[in-house]
Design a protein around this motif. Structure first.
Motif, short mmCIF file in Angstrom:
data_model
loop_
_atom_site.label_atom_id
_atom_site.label_comp_id
_atom_site.label_asym_id
_atom_site.label_seq_id
_atom_site.Cartn_x
_atom_site.Cartn_y
_atom_site.Cartn_z
N VAL A 1 11.13 -3.51 6.17
CA VAL A 1 11.01 -3.41 4.71
C VAL A 1 11.29 -1.98 4.26
O VAL A 1 12.01 -1.74 3.27
CB VAL A 1 9.61 -3.85 4.26
CG1 VAL A 1 9.40 -3.56 2.77
CG2 VAL A 1 9.40 -5.33 4.53
N GLU A 2 10.73 -1.01 4.98
CA GLU A 2 10.93 0.40 4.60
C GLU A 2 12.39 0.80 4.71
O GLU A 2 12.91 1.56 3.89
CB GLU A 2 10.05 1.29 5.48
CG GLU A 2 8.56 1.15 5.21
CD GLU A 2 8.19 1.47 3.78
OE1 GLU A 2 8.32 2.65 3.38
OE2 GLU A 2 7.80 0.55 3.03
N GLU A 3 13.08 0.29 5.74
CA GLU A 3 14.50 0.62 5.90
C GLU A 3 15.34 0.04 4.77
O GLU A 3 16.43 0.54 4.47
CB GLU A 3 15.00 0.10 7.24
CG GLU A 3 14.46 0.89 8.44
CD GLU A 3 14.81 0.26 9.77
OE1 GLU A 3 15.49 -0.81 9.75
OE2 GLU A 3 14.42 0.81 10.81
N ARG A 4 14.84 -1.00 4.11
CA ARG A 4 15.55 -1.59 2.98
C ARG A 4 15.23 -0.88 1.66
O ARG A 4 15.64 -1.34 0.59
CB ARG A 4 15.21 -3.08 2.87
CG ARG A 4 15.71 -3.88 4.06
CD ARG A 4 15.18 -5.31 4.05
NE ARG A 4 15.60 -6.02 5.25
CZ ARG A 4 16.75 -6.68 5.38
NH1 ARG A 4 17.58 -6.74 4.36
NH2 ARG A 4 17.06 -7.28 6.52
N GLY A 5 14.46 0.20 1.75
CA GLY A 5 14.14 0.97 0.56
C GLY A 5 12.71 0.80 0.07
O GLY A 5 12.36 1.30 -0.99
N PHE B 1 11.93 -6.66 -2.33
CA PHE B 1 11.59 -7.82 -3.15
C PHE B 1 12.74 -8.16 -4.09
O PHE B 1 13.08 -9.34 -4.28
CB PHE B 1 10.32 -7.56 -3.94
CG PHE B 1 9.73 -8.80 -4.56
CD1 PHE B 1 8.89 -9.62 -3.83
CD2 PHE B 1 10.03 -9.14 -5.87
CE1 PHE B 1 8.36 -10.78 -4.40
CE2 PHE B 1 9.50 -10.28 -6.45
CZ PHE B 1 8.65 -11.10 -5.70
N GLU B 2 13.35 -7.15 -4.66
CA GLU B 2 14.47 -7.38 -5.57
C GLU B 2 15.67 -7.99 -4.83
O GLU B 2 16.52 -8.65 -5.44
CB GLU B 2 14.87 -6.07 -6.23
CG GLU B 2 13.85 -5.58 -7.25
CD GLU B 2 14.17 -4.22 -7.82
OE1 GLU B 2 13.67 -3.90 -8.92
OE2 GLU B 2 14.92 -3.47 -7.15
N ALA C 1 0.83 -1.21 0.00
CA ALA C 1 0.00 0.00 0.00
C ALA C 1 0.87 1.26 0.00
O ALA C 1 0.60 2.22 -0.73
CB ALA C 1 -0.93 0.00 1.21
N THR C 2 1.91 1.25 0.81
CA THR C 2 2.81 2.41 0.87
C THR C 2 3.52 2.64 -0.45
O THR C 2 3.71 3.80 -0.87
CB THR C 2 3.83 2.20 2.00
OG1 THR C 2 3.14 2.01 3.24
CG2 THR C 2 4.74 3.40 2.14
#
Length: 465
Positions: free
Chosen positions: A381-385, A391-392, A218-219
């Motif tokens: 997840v957000e800290e990973r970009g 996912f990549e 969603a974000t």
């Protein structure tokens, strides 16, 4: 002082109850009664008022729907315009309040729209169109030729989910989602962006992962839409969630309640007032737990899932016909699926209560446990970009694969899937044609990351010794 209902019986503390339980277990550990729901969240068998974080529980309740009821929204798959129109009209005549039309790869041409929607007014009947054969903005153009003033329903455009499952590009469709959203900004009940949890749920994610990754999805959409010029308030209100509901009855109730609570955090991060933000949650019964070996069991399983959905506060509910695993549903199975929702609403009176889970110490605590664990994973997840980069990097796939392996181990060690690993049909002719679920990479190109498979638990269990 309130008068006690049974004054002859003294109150029992939780400590004394636990001691009695340990005695009754006769050597079995008390910890064996705890339920692990993922993300490190483990729950006691029951909770008391003293243990509930009441201020935060009030915040959860404030994020829930204030109006009771839900839309009975059956799934209809497009075949031909006349046949599909007949199915849509029959569903509306027999209890449906809304419709979900799966167009597949079919492109609705201008000449086909009037035939498919003959006698159906999109200003009155909410219809969600799911398609990969036409861009959202182009579909809006076709639909508004017949209903130019106001549309209800929406378009289940979820290009990032398609990318994660099939490896297809998402940029063009995502740009078209923004165009469609802007074109329908005056239509408050028409939503053009779906945030589906199915891609995670059907790959075997646990409830915490499903919540966290769905919020990340969603974000990702909100960021892309606002960067393209869509106002944040419009974007927040015009995407909708489509959530798979599984068989863990209480956990699934809490999952839906936690979703609303956490999405409110995201809307606040955009500095939007709570009173103007509306979260629309469409729930559908799960395909992960469906069986082809004895399809009538799917009807029972879907009834439990549907109860979780409505007690959890869904806005719309789609119950899959029990024979969907075998191919095209029959008119009989489709009517039974619609009637599940009708019975829960009209005879179970669940459609007359807003947030029926409110006040339950167990469900309130479970909701907060899920929310906290999911939020921590979401922030990871957000800290990973964000979702795309995570996912990549195969971060999401690795997390889900671990949860899938844990789920497999649980069923191998005794958890029951009725009619599959226990209570199987033994009479001659009592089984049906097996239709294995797909776990193949459907992309024709070699990708630098893994894709999420579409699994069915039965396929794994039937392959075990």
């Amino acid at each position: 002082m309130p008068q006690r209902l049974f004054p002859d019986f003294s109150a029992m503390t939780k400590e004394s109850w636990q001691q009695q339980v340990r005695t009754d277990l006769k050597g079995t550990s008390y910890e064996s009664l705890q339920q692990v729901v993922g993300g490190g969240a483990a729950l006691e068998p029951y909770y008391t008022a003293a243990e509930l974080d009441e201020p935060r529980a009030r915040e959860v309740r404030a994020a829930q729907r204030s109006q009771p009821g839900w839309l009975n929204q059956p799934l209809v798959r497009f075949t031909t315009s006349p046949d599909t129109n007949w199915q849509l009209l029959e569903a509306l005549d027999r209890g449906a309040d809304a419709l979900w039309l799966d167009l597949g790869t079919t492109s609705l041409l201008a000449t086909e729209v009037p035939k498919t929607l003959h006698k159906i007014r999109l200003t009155d009947v909410p219809i969600i169109f799911e398609t990969s054969g036409i861009l959202p903005a182009d579909l809006v153009t076709e639909l508004t030729r017949n209903a130019p003033y106001y549309l209800k329903g929406g378009i289940a455009a979820d290009p990032l989910a398609q990318w994660m499952q099939r490896g297809t590009s998402y940029e063009l469709c995502l740009a078209s989602v923004g165009e469609a959203m802007t074109a329908t900004k005056a239509m408050r009940e028409f939503r053009t962006c779906a945030v589906g949890s199915q891609v995670f749920h059907n790959a075997g994610a646990d409830p915490v992962q499903e919540l966290a990754f769905t919020l990340a999805l969603a974000t990702a959409y909100l960021d892309a839409l606002t960067e393209a010029g869509v106002p944040p308030l419009l974007a927040v209100n015009r995407l909708f969630f489509s959530i798979s509901v599984g068989t863990s009855y209480l956990t699934e109730i809490a999952k839906l309640r936690a979703l609303r609570y956490l999405y409110r955090r995201i809307s606040r991060a955009y500095q939007l007032p709570d009173a103007l933000c509306r979260t629309h949650v469409h729930a559908r019964t799960s395909t992960l737990y469906e069986t082809t070996s004895l399809p009538p069991n799917n009807l029972l399983r879907a009834t439990s899932e549907a109860m979780s959905a409505v007690v959890g506060g869904c806005d719309a509910l789609s119950v899959r016909p029990f024979d969907s695993t075998l191919g095209e549903p029959t008119a009989f199975s489709s009517r039974l699926a619609r009637n599940v929702s009708l019975v829960l609403k009209e005879e179970g009176y669940l459609g007359f209560v807003a947030d029926p889970a409110a006040g339950s110490y167990y469900l309130e605590t479970l909701t907060l446990q899920l929310a906290d664990a999911a939020w921590a994973l979401f922030l990871d997840v957000e800290e990973r970009g964000g979702l795309i980069k995570a996912f990549e990097q195969n971060f999401i796939q690795d997390k889900i694969q671990k949860a899938w392996e844990e789920k497999q181990a649980a069923y191998a060690q005794g958890r029951v899937l009725v009619g599959v690993n226990k209570y199987q049909a033994e009479e001659p002719g009592g089984t049906y044609q097996q239709v294995p679920s797909s776990e193949k990479n459907t992309s024709s190109e070699v990708l630098p990351f893994d894709l999420l498979p579409d699994r069915r638990l039965e396929t794994y269990l039937l392959n075990q010794d």
